[in-house]
Scaffold this active site. Structure first.
Site, PDB file in Angstrom:
ATOM      1  N   CYS A  18       0.860  -1.178   0.000  1.00 44.06           N
ATOM      2  CA  CYS A  18       0.000   0.000   0.000  1.00 44.06           C
ATOM      3  C   CYS A  18       0.902   1.236   0.000  1.00 44.06           C
ATOM      4  O   CYS A  18       2.121   1.136   0.144  1.00 44.06           O
ATOM      5  CB  CYS A  18      -0.900  -0.001   1.230  1.00 44.06           C
ATOM      6  SG  CYS A  18       0.042   0.068   2.789  1.00 44.06           S
ATOM      7  N   HIS A  47       5.971  -5.158   8.522  1.00 42.48           N
ATOM      8  CA  HIS A  47       6.024  -6.548   8.975  1.00 42.48           C
ATOM      9  C   HIS A  47       6.227  -7.502   7.795  1.00 42.48           C
ATOM     10  O   HIS A  47       5.295  -8.149   7.334  1.00 42.48           O
ATOM     11  CB  HIS A  47       4.751  -6.899   9.748  1.00 42.48           C
ATOM     12  CG  HIS A  47       4.724  -6.322  11.125  1.00 42.48           C
ATOM     13  ND1 HIS A  47       3.570  -6.093  11.831  1.00 42.48           N
ATOM     14  CD2 HIS A  47       5.732  -5.916  11.951  1.00 42.48           C
ATOM     15  CE1 HIS A  47       3.869  -5.580  13.013  1.00 42.48           C
ATOM     16  NE2 HIS A  47       5.169  -5.462  13.101  1.00 42.48           N
ATOM     17  N   HIS A  80       4.323   1.888  11.649  1.00 43.04           N
ATOM     18  CA  HIS A  80       3.251   1.659  12.620  1.00 43.04           C
ATOM     19  C   HIS A  80       3.058   2.822  13.581  1.00 43.04           C
ATOM     20  O   HIS A  80       2.035   2.903  14.255  1.00 43.04           O
ATOM     21  CB  HIS A  80       3.557   0.395  13.438  1.00 43.04           C
ATOM     22  CG  HIS A  80       3.951  -0.767  12.589  1.00 43.04           C
ATOM     23  ND1 HIS A  80       5.270  -1.122  12.358  1.00 43.04           N
ATOM     24  CD2 HIS A  80       3.202  -1.640  11.884  1.00 43.04           C
ATOM     25  CE1 HIS A  80       5.308  -2.170  11.554  1.00 43.04           C
ATOM     26  NE2 HIS A  80       4.078  -2.510  11.256  1.00 43.04           N
ATOM     27  N   GLU A 132       1.147  -0.634  16.265  1.00 40.27           N
ATOM     28  CA  GLU A 132       0.344   0.549  15.940  1.00 40.27           C
ATOM     29  C   GLU A 132      -0.544   0.940  17.120  1.00 40.27           C
ATOM     30  O   GLU A 132      -0.702   2.125  17.437  1.00 40.27           O
ATOM     31  CB  GLU A 132      -0.523   0.296  14.701  1.00 40.27           C
ATOM     32  CG  GLU A 132      -1.347   1.527  14.332  1.00 40.27           C
ATOM     33  CD  GLU A 132      -2.391   1.279  13.261  1.00 40.27           C
ATOM     34  OE1 GLU A 132      -3.463   1.904  13.326  1.00 40.27           O
ATOM     35  OE2 GLU A 132      -2.146   0.449  12.355  1.00 40.27           O
ATOM     36  N   THR A 170      -5.632   1.020  11.979  1.00 38.43           N
ATOM     37  CA  THR A 170      -5.824   1.171  10.527  1.00 38.43           C
ATOM     38  C   THR A 170      -5.846  -0.157   9.786  1.00 38.43           C
ATOM     39  O   THR A 170      -6.374  -0.229   8.678  1.00 38.43           O
ATOM     40  CB  THR A 170      -4.716   2.050   9.901  1.00 38.43           C
ATOM     41  OG1 THR A 170      -3.452   1.407  10.082  1.00 38.43           O
ATOM     42  CG2 THR A 170      -4.686   3.435  10.513  1.00 38.43           C
ATOM     43  N   CYS A 200      -8.608   2.900   6.756  1.00 35.72           N
ATOM     44  CA  CYS A 200      -7.547   2.670   5.771  1.00 35.72           C
ATOM     45  C   CYS A 200      -8.105   2.044   4.490  1.00 35.72           C
ATOM     46  O   CYS A 200      -8.656   0.944   4.508  1.00 35.72           O
ATOM     47  CB  CYS A 200      -6.482   1.751   6.377  1.00 35.72           C
ATOM     48  SG  CYS A 200      -5.242   1.237   5.182  1.00 35.72           S
ATOM     49  N   SER A 229      -0.766  -8.164  10.834  1.00 34.30           N
ATOM     50  CA  SER A 229      -2.188  -8.182  11.203  1.00 34.30           C
ATOM     51  C   SER A 229      -3.084  -8.274   9.972  1.00 34.30           C
ATOM     52  O   SER A 229      -4.018  -9.078   9.914  1.00 34.30           O
ATOM     53  CB  SER A 229      -2.521  -6.915  12.009  1.00 34.30           C
ATOM     54  OG  SER A 229      -3.896  -6.815  12.265  1.00 34.30           O
ATOM     55  N   ASN A 230      -2.789  -7.451   8.970  1.00 35.61           N
ATOM     56  CA  ASN A 230      -3.684  -7.429   7.801  1.00 35.61           C
ATOM     57  C   ASN A 230      -3.557  -8.709   6.973  1.00 35.61           C
ATOM     58  O   ASN A 230      -4.547  -9.179   6.401  1.00 35.61           O
ATOM     59  CB  ASN A 230      -3.454  -6.164   6.957  1.00 35.61           C
ATOM     60  CG  ASN A 230      -2.171  -6.195   6.161  1.00 35.61           C
ATOM     61  OD1 ASN A 230      -2.131  -6.693   5.046  1.00 35.61           O
ATOM     62  ND2 ASN A 230      -1.094  -5.656   6.725  1.00 35.61           N
ATOM     63  N   SER A 272       2.134  -5.377   3.365  1.00 40.58           N
ATOM     64  CA  SER A 272       3.585  -5.221   3.515  1.00 40.58           C
ATOM     65  C   SER A 272       4.383  -6.276   2.744  1.00 40.58           C
ATOM     66  O   SER A 272       5.590  -6.406   2.934  1.00 40.58           O
ATOM     67  CB  SER A 272       3.966  -5.256   5.004  1.00 40.58           C
ATOM     68  OG  SER A 272       3.352  -6.342   5.658  1.00 40.58           O
TER      69      SER A 272
END
Length: 314
Positions: A18, A47, A80, A132, A170, A200, A229-230, A272
């Site tokens: 992103c 990450h 973060h 974050e 986010t 986000c 996390s994402n 990431s």
């Protein structure tokens, strides 16, 4: 005998980097060019082990605490974000700092400060221990109540007429937070929160793309790191859609047994994870058997974030 039929591979769109991640990596690379190695980075810049190792090879040194940074050394804060105490420690030590905090994370910090300045009790929707979340809780001048799920909302001991406000991590999407926000709104009539457009964009877009992907495939591979996390959430969404879904760092972690009876594989990547790792997974599939690759239509992302003034081109 494993699957020998040609595999259809569908790539989610969007996937991977992103704008905030692109900016953070670019800050480290430009700092290395401008100041020369070593450049110290507090926490993993993003990450992803591949990204971190490639920056290490160029002269970046990753630390978890500023005490590990030598005097006067150029220091980068990760995407973060960090607590104010970290910023103050860097200032006291006179460290030249480049802040790679994602602008969308900074926006959340500012929202929290505004709500608190209005006298509202601040609630943060997020994952305990995530850098974050720790940074956000350390940026806002006052106590922040962290809620991770509906049980946490139910456990809040605030009176019903309390003036509250909420902000969100986010890397959670509108879909991830909808139920919690609804529960908070039902519990506290005097509540304020950011517009859903402030969530986000990258998190939401990648999750929506996986939901579309799940309609077409028998297996989903999410390229990303275990501590992302994402990326973990993308795998969960595939599983929730009833599709076997696996989070893998690169092609070396592909298990051929997953392909038994599979005709179509969907691939996406966390925010990431670089595209080179997606290519590596496709090559790993090709070593097992013939593959056709197509990219699904999806939302095009053209957002770019400005670099810090110290690194911006003249």
């Amino acid at each position: 005998m494993y699957n020998v039929r040609p595999l259809e591979v569908f790539l989610a769109q969007p996937r991977g980097f992103c704008a905030g991640v692109v900016r953070a990596i670019e800050i480290v690379e430009l700092a290395l060019e401008k100041y020369g190695p070593p450049v110290y980075v507090r926490h993993e810049i993003v990450h992803n082990k591949y990204v971190v190792e490639s920056l290490k090879a160029k002269g970046a040194v990753f630390v978890e605490d500023l005490s590990e940074v030598p005097p006067k050394a150029v220091t980068v804060f990760s995407a973060h974000g960090v607590a104010r105490s970290v910023e103050e420690e860097a200032a006291q030590r006179g460290l030249p700092v480049l802040n790679a905090t994602c602008p969308l994370v900074t926006k959340v910090h500012n929202q929290g400060k505004r709500y608190m300045a209005k006298g509202r009790v601040l609630i943060l929707i997020g994952h305990a221990g995530h850098p974050e979340v720790e940074g956000t809780m350390g940026q806002v001048p006052g106590p922040v109540l962290l809620v991770q799920n509906l049980d946490d909302v139910a456990a809040l001991t605030l009176p019903r007429d309390t003036a509250v406000a909420y902000i969100t991590q986010t890397t959670l999407s509108v879909d991830d937070t909808r139920e919690i926000i609804a529960a908070l709104t039902e519990r506290f009539p005097d509540i304020q929160g950011p517009d859903t457009r402030d969530i986000c964009y990258a998190t939401q877009n990648r999750q929506s793309a996986v939901r579309e992907l799940s309609k077409l495939v028998d297996l989903i591979l999410v390229v990303g790191a275990n501590n992302s996390s994402n990326s973990n959430r993308l795998r969960e969404i595939g599983t929730e859609a009833g599709i076997p879904s696996y989070l893998i760092a690169d092609g070396s972690e592909l298990d051929p047994a997953w392909l038994n009876g599979v005709r179509a594989v969907g691939i996406t990547a966390g925010a990431s994870a670089p595209e080179v790792l997606v290519d590596d997974v496709i090559e790993a599939l090709r070593r097992i058997g013939p593959v056709t690759v197509s990219v699904l239509p999806g939302r095009e992302e053209d957002i770019e974030f400005l670099l810090p003034t110290e690194l911006a081109p003249a």
